[in-house]
Design an enzyme around this catalytic site. Structure first.
Site, PDB file in Angstrom:
ATOM      1  N   ASP A   1      -9.689  -6.926  -3.110  1.00  0.00           N
ATOM      2  CA  ASP A   1      -9.136  -5.570  -3.030  1.00  0.00           C
ATOM      3  C   ASP A   1      -9.572  -4.776  -4.255  1.00  0.00           C
ATOM      4  O   ASP A   1      -8.889  -4.754  -5.275  1.00  0.00           O
ATOM      5  CB  ASP A   1      -7.616  -5.628  -2.942  1.00  0.00           C
ATOM      6  CG  ASP A   1      -6.971  -4.248  -2.806  1.00  0.00           C
ATOM      7  OD1 ASP A   1      -7.717  -3.245  -2.715  1.00  0.00           O
ATOM      8  OD2 ASP A   1      -5.733  -4.180  -2.772  1.00  0.00           O
TER       9      ASP A   1
ATOM     10  N   SER B   1       0.786  -1.223   0.000  1.00  0.00           N
ATOM     11  CA  SER B   1       0.000   0.000   0.000  1.00  0.00           C
ATOM     12  C   SER B   1       0.828   1.289   0.000  1.00  0.00           C
ATOM     13  O   SER B   1       1.615   1.532  -0.894  1.00  0.00           O
ATOM     14  CB  SER B   1      -0.953  -0.048   1.202  1.00  0.00           C
ATOM     15  OG  SER B   1      -1.993   0.878   1.069  1.00  0.00           O
TER      16      SER B   1
ATOM     17  N   HIS C   1      -7.571  -5.698   0.900  1.00  0.00           N
ATOM     18  CA  HIS C   1      -6.367  -4.899   0.684  1.00  0.00           C
ATOM     19  C   HIS C   1      -5.212  -5.351   1.584  1.00  0.00           C
ATOM     20  O   HIS C   1      -4.117  -5.610   1.079  1.00  0.00           O
ATOM     21  CB  HIS C   1      -6.698  -3.420   0.884  1.00  0.00           C
ATOM     22  CG  HIS C   1      -5.578  -2.508   0.538  1.00  0.00           C
ATOM     23  ND1 HIS C   1      -4.908  -2.560  -0.681  1.00  0.00           N
ATOM     24  CD2 HIS C   1      -4.992  -1.510   1.252  1.00  0.00           C
ATOM     25  CE1 HIS C   1      -3.961  -1.624  -0.698  1.00  0.00           C
ATOM     26  NE2 HIS C   1      -4.001  -0.979   0.463  1.00  0.00           N
TER      27      HIS C   1
END
Length: 212
Positions: free
Chosen positions: A164, A113, A191
């Protein structure tokens, strides 16, 4: 059974002012260390997550030295000023200095991320310092061209959860241009797929590292 050492520390990094970075690390308490792994994290997370989900211990049991840092402004590095705003590319020199200070080169980088803003410039500009790259739906993948990705010969494992909807497929559409990559899509995971299914995550991770 392999004994594991886990410790905490702080490191002063060039370009990161006001406060040093906090990190956690694990390693086998005996025997040869096979490789070094640097674990980054997303905006809502910290090195604590890698401790809680067992990744630090799993890597040490596999013979690795694993270092999980709290990125600037987050976790226990909250007083450290980041070298770039969220969503902008940080200077590649930031992770170069992290790895030099902690003696991690050549390093395997695990980058979920938010941490893409740090890991991708490092990968593109200093691939000679990486042993492998494991992106987990990182941000900023659209800031590099297919040709730049194709120039990277580092072994890469692209991981994302099939639930995700935010960054999984979007990041993969850019990262698929990496010259030496494989892909692992984690079923039923979102995610933070490494938190949703730690057992599956650890299997993927150890299988990939065993091939390096």
């Amino acid at each position: 059974m392999c004994e594991v050492e886990v410790s905490d520390g702080n490191v002063q990094v060039e370009g990161c002012t006001f406060s040093p970075l906090f990190y956690r690390q694990s390693r086998p308490s005996s025997g040869e260390t096979k490789m070094s792994v640097l674990l980054l994290h997303g905006i809502r997370f910290s090195s604590q997550n890698w401790l809680d989900n067992g990744t630090l211990h799993t890597l040490a049991k596999a013979g690795c030295r694993a270092v999980a840092i709290d990125l600037p402004g987050l976790g226990r590095s909250e007083l450290a000023k980041a070298p770039a705003k969220v969503g902008e590319l940080a200077p590649a020199s930031f992770l170069v200095d992290v790895c030099e200070q902690l003696q991690l080169n050549p390093v395997v980088v695990i980058s979920p991320s938010l941490s893409g803003m740090y890991s991708l410039p490092f990968l593109i500009q200093h691939q000679n310092l990486l042993r492998a790259y494991i992106p987990v739906a990182p941000i900023c993948t659209d800031k590099f061209t297919p040709e730049q990705y194709q120039s990277v010969k580092v072994a890469s494992l692209i991981v994302y959860g099939d639930q995700d909807a935010q960054l999984g497929e979007a990041s993969f559409s850019n990262l698929r241009h990496l010259a030496n990559h494989s892909v692992a899509v984690m079923k039923g995971a979102g995610h933070p797929c490494y938190l949703d299914d730690p057992d599956a995550w650890h299997r993927l991770l150890i299988e990939f590292l065993a091939k390096l």
